[in-house]
Design a protein around this motif. Structure first.
Motif, mmCIF file in Angstrom:
data_model
loop_
_atom_site.group_PDB
_atom_site.id
_atom_site.type_symbol
_atom_site.label_atom_id
_atom_site.label_comp_id
_atom_site.label_asym_id
_atom_site.label_seq_id
_atom_site.Cartn_x
_atom_site.Cartn_y
_atom_site.Cartn_z
ATOM 1 N N THR A 1 -6.993 25.644 53.496
ATOM 2 C CA THR A 1 -8.034 25.089 52.626
ATOM 3 C C THR A 1 -8.542 23.765 53.192
ATOM 4 O O THR A 1 -9.745 23.504 53.211
ATOM 5 C CB THR A 1 -7.483 24.882 51.196
ATOM 6 O OG1 THR A 1 -7.186 26.168 50.652
ATOM 7 C CG2 THR A 1 -8.490 24.177 50.301
ATOM 8 N N ASP B 1 -12.877 30.471 50.630
ATOM 9 C CA ASP B 1 -11.468 30.105 50.457
ATOM 10 C C ASP B 1 -10.798 31.074 49.483
ATOM 11 O O ASP B 1 -10.928 30.926 48.272
ATOM 12 C CB ASP B 1 -11.335 28.669 49.942
ATOM 13 C CG ASP B 1 -9.894 28.180 50.014
ATOM 14 O OD1 ASP B 1 -9.034 28.908 50.564
ATOM 15 O OD2 ASP B 1 -9.626 27.077 49.516
ATOM 16 N N GLU B 2 -10.083 32.028 50.007
ATOM 17 C CA GLU B 2 -9.408 33.039 49.187
ATOM 18 C C GLU B 2 -10.305 33.521 48.052
ATOM 19 O O GLU B 2 -9.974 33.345 46.874
ATOM 20 C CB GLU B 2 -8.098 32.472 48.632
ATOM 21 C CG GLU B 2 -7.151 32.058 49.755
ATOM 22 C CD GLU B 2 -5.722 31.891 49.262
ATOM 23 O OE1 GLU B 2 -5.309 32.668 48.401
ATOM 24 O OE2 GLU B 2 -5.044 30.980 49.754
HETATM 25 MG MG LIG Z 1 -5.526 27.126 50.164
#
Ligand SMILES: [Mg+2]
Ligand SMILES: Nc1ncnc2c1ncn2[C@@H]1O[C@H](COP(=O)(O)OP(=O)(O)OP(=O)(O)O)[C@@H](O)[C@H]1O
Length: 250
Positions: free
Chosen positions: A41, A167-168
């Motif tokens: 991240t 991000d995910e």
């Molecule tokens: Mg992360």
């Protein structure tokens, strides 16, 4: 070409990125995997300058930023790099008081100074593209997680960035809603959108990635094609991480 060279970032005494270097061609998909806390991240947030790196350089096309002396960062270039990247967040981060249409128009009007008319036209096209043409007037609380995330993708695309960062994007979703979001991302990949995607969805990663990097403890541990990294990792640590993931999936 997108290039990151020797990127470092610490929070207080904790060094989270310990010299990340990578090159990524336009029109390609880079997938980032790695254990929790490895810096995935942080790498994405540095990429679009939600965090300012401590040193290293980031280059996107003609825009190059050197962070070695962050007091001297040229604001014009900072804004330019921000404009060239669009972020899709794990938790969607939509404005709750705005409709889907409003969310996709917002950045265009405030950042890019487009007319409302023009912003509305592109927003409707993008909502159509992510399969939400009929939800333009819905507020986030009236949408499923998968629908909200697709609005998030349309919003990130609305400012027409050169690179989309994810991000995910599916990790907050119920399993049955994951597919609809991955399908939209695959469609963008097929259209040649340049993307950097952090994900734990290994099948998706193998499918969509041109290159995979595996991060560990702020370093890049493995880098290569999905076949190389997922099937034939060179390091013991990478094999352990992948085995653990496979174990969880079974
Ligand atoms: Mg992360
Ligand atoms: N703003 C911050 N302030 C202090 N520490 C931070 C901050 N952001 C991240 N960290 C720390 O940096 C490390 C890396 O965090 P990061 O969120 O980049 O990991 P990650 O690889 O994305 O993990 P996950 O898979 O759990 O999302 C962690 O130890 C985290 O606690």
């Amino acid at each position: 070409m997108i290039e990151i060279q020797d990127l470092h970032k610490s929070f207080g005494g904790l060094e989270v990125l310990k010299g990340i270097s990578l090159k990524h061609a336009h029109g390609k998909v880079l997938v980032v995997i790695g254990p929790s806390g490895s810096g995935k991240t942080t790498l994405l947030r540095c990429f679009n300058l939600l965090e300012i790196p401590d040193r290293g350089t980031i280059t996107v096309g003609e825009t190059e930023l050197d962070f070695t002396d962050s007091r001297k960062l040229p604001l014009g270039k900072v804004l330019e790099l921000r404009r060239k990247t669009g972020m899709v967040f794990q938790s969607y981060n939509l404005f709750p008081h705005m409709t889907a249409l409003g969310n996709v128009m917002e950045g265009q009007v405030t950042v890019q100074k487009r007319s409302r008319e023009e912003a509305r036209k592109l927003a409707l096209e993008l909502l159509e593209k992510v399969g939400l043409g009929d939800k333009a007037d819905a507020y986030p609380h009236q949408l499923s997680g998968g629908q909200q995330q697709r609005v998030g993708i349309a919003r990130a695309m609305a400012t027409q960035p050169e690179v989309l960062l994810f991000d995910e994007p599916t990790s907050a979703l119920d399993p049955e809603l994951v597919g609809e979001v991955l399908k939209v991302i695959k469609q963008l990949a097929a259209e040649g959108m340049t993307m950097v995607i952090v994900t734990h969805e290994m099948k998706f990663a193998a499918d969509v990635a041109d290159t995979i990097i595996l991060m560990d403890g702020g370093h890049i541990l493995e880098q290569g094609t999905p076949e190389e990294v997922l099937k034939h990792p060179r390091s013991q640590r990478a094999r352990q991480f992948l085995n653990r993931l496979n174990g969880e999936e079974e």
